[in-house]
Design a protein around this motif. Structure first.
Motif, PDB file in Angstrom:
ATOM      1  N   ARG A 150       0.835  -1.211   0.000  1.00  0.00           N
ATOM      2  CA  ARG A 150       0.000   0.000   0.000  1.00  0.00           C
ATOM      3  C   ARG A 150       0.864   1.253   0.000  1.00  0.00           C
ATOM      4  NH1 ARG A 150      -5.651   0.578   3.192  1.00  0.00           N
ATOM      5  NH2 ARG A 150      -6.155   2.617   2.417  1.00  0.00           N
TER       6      ARG A 150
ATOM      7  N   VAL B  98      -4.828  -3.697   0.943  1.00  0.00           N
ATOM      8  CA  VAL B  98      -4.476  -2.860  -0.211  1.00  0.00           C
ATOM      9  C   VAL B  98      -5.706  -2.125  -0.744  1.00  0.00           C
ATOM     10  CG1 VAL B  98      -3.631  -2.882  -2.595  1.00  0.00           C
ATOM     11  CG2 VAL B  98      -2.482  -4.254  -0.865  1.00  0.00           C
ATOM     12  N   GLU B  99      -6.823  -2.843  -0.936  1.00  0.00           N
ATOM     13  CA  GLU B  99      -8.007  -2.232  -1.531  1.00  0.00           C
ATOM     14  C   GLU B  99      -8.923  -1.613  -0.488  1.00  0.00           C
ATOM     15  OE1 GLU B  99      -9.866  -5.159  -3.968  1.00  0.00           O
ATOM     16  OE2 GLU B  99      -8.008  -5.605  -5.024  1.00  0.00           O
TER      17      GLU B  99
END
Length: 197
Positions: free
Chosen positions: A34, A99-100
């Motif tokens: 990230r 991450v998302e």
């Protein structure tokens, strides 16, 4: 008897370690990715491959690791290799969330005979922007000539809002056809709710 108990105990312990170890590994890798960095060659290869394929980072990482673990199975045995696959499967699912984010977006398509009421509720109750396509419904198996004009509603919601959205739709029309797909990236328009509370 004691050996059977110990065997079962260590088997359960191995599964717990594989799953939770994978989750903690995923948190670490996800935080690093990230930030735009990488821990090892696999993440670098995944980031490089991402630009040239339609696979996600986590699918690429899992695929590469499965190939590596398949070769490792020849030397260390299939059981050890499968625990490693389980660990990385848990890690990839965790990486997705890190991450998302939990607020990943989902595109939802709604086809209903009561589209006007659904449109009204989506905009005024959920505060969502909608796109409406003009379509034609064909139904009743074997009788395609039976059709009717309809509005096809498309909207984008956050993953956590899916249950609320489905409940709202099915309260209006229990026969509504709803399908959803994950959106990897979304920007512009009305993505976040605009309803004032």
């Amino acid at each position: 008897m004691l050996s059977d108990f110990l065997h079962e105990y260590f088997l359960k312990l191995s599964i717990i370690v594989a799953v939770f170890g994978g989750a903690f590994l995923g948190i670490g890798i996800g935080l690093v990715m990230r930030a735009g960095a990488a821990l090892d060659g696999i993440e670098v290869l995944a980031l490089y491959t991402l630009k040239r394929t339609s696979f996600t980072i986590t699918e690429i990482i899992l695929g590469i690791n499965i190939i590596i673990f398949s070769f490792a199975a020849l030397k260390f045995g299939i059981e050890t290799s499968l625990y490693s696959v389980l660990t990385y499967f848990a890690a990839t699912k965790t990486i997705d969330y890190v991450v998302e984010g939990i607020q990943a977006y989902t595109g939802v398509t709604i086809i209903s005979a009561k589209s006007e009421e659904i449109k009204h509720q989506l905009v005024n109750n959920l505060g969502r922007g909608i796109t409406v396509y003009k379509g034609e419904r064909g139904f009743l198996p074997g009788k395609f000539d039976v059709s009717a004009d309809c509005d096809i509603i498309y909207t984008v919601v956050m993953r956590l809002e899916m249950r609320k959205l489905k409940n709202l739709i099915y309260e209006i029309d229990s026969e509504a056809f709803v399908f959803a797909n994950t959106i990897k990236e979304a920007s512009g328009g009305i993505i976040k709710s605009r309803v004032k509370h």
